[in-house]
Design a protein around this motif. Structure first.
Motif, short mmCIF file in Angstrom:
data_model
loop_
_atom_site.label_atom_id
_atom_site.label_comp_id
_atom_site.label_asym_id
_atom_site.label_seq_id
_atom_site.Cartn_x
_atom_site.Cartn_y
_atom_site.Cartn_z
N TRP A 142 -15.74 7.09 -1.72
CA TRP A 142 -15.26 5.80 -1.26
C TRP A 142 -14.57 5.05 -2.40
CZ3 TRP A 142 -13.19 3.37 2.27
CH2 TRP A 142 -13.19 1.98 2.39
N ASP A 143 -15.08 5.16 -3.62
CA ASP A 143 -14.42 4.52 -4.76
C ASP A 143 -13.01 5.09 -4.96
OD1 ASP A 143 -16.59 2.91 -5.26
OD2 ASP A 143 -17.40 4.16 -6.88
N ARG A 146 -10.76 3.64 -2.16
CA ARG A 146 -10.43 2.24 -2.42
C ARG A 146 -9.39 2.12 -3.53
NH1 ARG A 146 -14.85 -2.03 -1.78
NH2 ARG A 146 -14.64 -2.23 -4.04
N ALA A 161 -8.15 -2.81 3.66
CA ALA A 161 -8.51 -1.94 2.54
C ALA A 161 -9.92 -2.16 2.03
CB ALA A 161 -7.53 -2.15 1.38
N ILE A 162 -10.49 -3.35 2.26
CA ILE A 162 -11.81 -3.62 1.72
C ILE A 162 -12.84 -3.78 2.84
CG2 ILE A 162 -13.04 -5.04 0.01
CD1 ILE A 162 -10.67 -3.64 -1.12
N CYS A 165 -16.93 0.92 5.70
CA CYS A 165 -16.43 2.29 5.57
C CYS A 165 -17.35 3.32 6.18
CB CYS A 165 -16.22 2.61 4.10
SG CYS A 165 -17.73 2.45 3.12
#
Length: 448
Positions: A142-143, A146, A161-162, A165
């Motif tokens: 996930w990092d 992002r 985008a934030i 998830c």
């Protein structure tokens, strides 16, 4: 994609206990072509690369790219996916995963206490440890996603985008009859090396196939030229699936996909279900991870740090199991090897490398055992380990029984909670039964 009666021999139907499944539309003789998916309908790193071009020193992996595409194009509410390329397919995928253990640990990190979060305290330690590792991979992927979204704002609006998830990551780990598995992707040869982690794809229709632990009515992927010649495919290829080679499937019978020979611990963490409860340990396949118990046993002794370093140097630290099958119930060779070294130092006050030559000779195949005394000692340690597993398993079952009826009953939208409680009971029962069987064999004096 051809979907005529003669081209698509399966159809999706709801099952009584496992959601949707694939069923034969007609009689399928052995090795019949059930369905063929063209390359442009598959979702993998090759078909998505033009949609999500990467730049910089760290391009996205296949897992991350597939997750990214699902995230950007996920449906909202009851709407269909807006994706012009894979929209109809994405729209058929599940919309929520509240019953999956990964969601529980994500929610617990956010301070939530609803849904399956309370069940985390009831998991066997080995299962919880595997779940933590899955969560770590989830966070790493996930990092990366992002970071991609921040650097490629043309791919998605900044407001999306934030956002949450959970939807995307449950599609992120490869699934097949050989590599590690998760809920949706299947191994698909795309790279020069068959071990490359980017060899995976999402595949329409196949999504509806349920798991079978015994291979009954199990379809198989047809070998491609890349598989036959052990090389990366020169051109894009589709995916073809065949009916079982050893039996016909009658019209209306369910056709499965064997997810692999995985223990219930892995099935629970990766998929969120387990195989049926063990009825007879002598004929059931199962495995117990005893890492936490053995690690404490070794490290609590004054020689523990040294023993750990030796086992690490020789590649024997960790991955210690008890297992059973139709043919055998026994400790793994790795566990026996670790216990032999541990017991060698328990009976010897001298801690140095010269003292372990006999152990090195055993793992090198130069001798069968260190000594008669060492054999008795490690088997006594094994009995102690089994007793600890049995005690913890019984306590786990009792705790779940005490909390279960009131705390995890049918509660509104979380109607899966009683079913998941039964899955956790199966995990504990498996540990109890296998540990008891290994203890019985050890006390009987059987050779391993």
């Amino acid at each position: 994609m051809k979907t005529g009666t003669g081209d698509l021999l399966v159809e999706c139907k709801e099952t009584p206990t496992a959601g949707y499944g694939l069923f034969a539309r007609t009689l399928c003789t052995p090795s019949s072509l059930l369905f063929a998916v063209p390359p442009q309908a598959l979702m993998n790193i090759r078909t998505l690369k033009s949609l999500h071009p990467t730049s910089g020193p760290t391009p996205l992996t296949a897992t991350q790219m597939i997750s990214l595409h699902l995230y950007i194009n996920r449906p909202h509410g009851s709407e269909d996916s807006p994706d012009p390329h894979y929209g109809p397919y994405i729209s058929t995928l599940p919309r929520e995963f509240d019953s999956h253990p990964l969601i529980w640990i994500v929610q617990s990190k956010r301070g939530m206490e609803s849904g399956g979060v309370p069940l985390l305290k009831h998991l066997p330690p080995s299962v919880h440890a595997c779940l933590v590792k899955l969560h770590d991979r989830f966070c790493q992927d996930w990092d990366a996603i992002r970071a991609y979204l921040v650097g490629n704002t043309h791919s998605v609006s900044s407001s999306k985008a934030i956002a949450d998830c959970e939807f995307i990551h449950l599609f992120k780990t490869p699934l097949s009859t050989s590599p590690p598995v998760n809920t949706r992707c299947i191994y698909y040869r795309l790279k020069a090396s068959k071990e490359d982690p980017d060899n995976l794809t999402l595949c329409p229709i196949l999504d509806f196939a349920n798991h079978t632990p015994n291979g009954l009515h199990s379809m198989t992927p047809a070998l491609s030229e890349a598989d036959i010649w052990d090389s990366a495919p020169v051109k894009q290829i589709g995916f073809r699936f065949l009916s079982p080679a050893d039996a016909s499937v009658q019209e209306g019978e369910e056709i499965f996909l064997a997810y692999g020979a995985h223990p219930n611990r892995t099935l629970f963490v990766e998929y969120g279900f387990v195989n049926e409860s063990l009825g007879n340990v002598e004929i059931a396949d199962g495995e117990v991870d005893v890492q936490d118990v053995v690690e404490s046993l070794i490290l609590d002794h004054k020689s523990g740090v040294f023993v750990k370093s030796v086992l690490e140097d020789e590649g024997y630290w960790g991955d210690w199991t008890l297992y059973c099958s139709a043919e055998s119930v026994q400790p793994s060779w790795r566990l026996i090897t670790a216990l032999r070294l541990h017991c060698l130092f328990v009976s010897n006050n001298t801690i140095h490398h010269n003292a372990i030559q006999s152990w090195h000779d055993v793992i090198a195949g130069k001798r069968e055992m260190i000594s008669d005394g060492n054999e008795l000692a490690w088997k006594e340690s094994l009995i102690t380990i089994c007793d600890m597993i049995i005690t913890k398993a019984q306590a786990g079952l009792d705790s779940l029984e005490n909390d279960g009826p009131e705390e995890y009953g049918d509660s509104g939208s979380d109607r899966w909670l009683p079913w998941m409680c039964e899955n956790i009971r199966t995990l504990w029962r498996e540990e109890l039964l296998i540990a008891a069987a290994v203890k019985e064999r050890t006390l009987r004096g059987d050779d391993f």
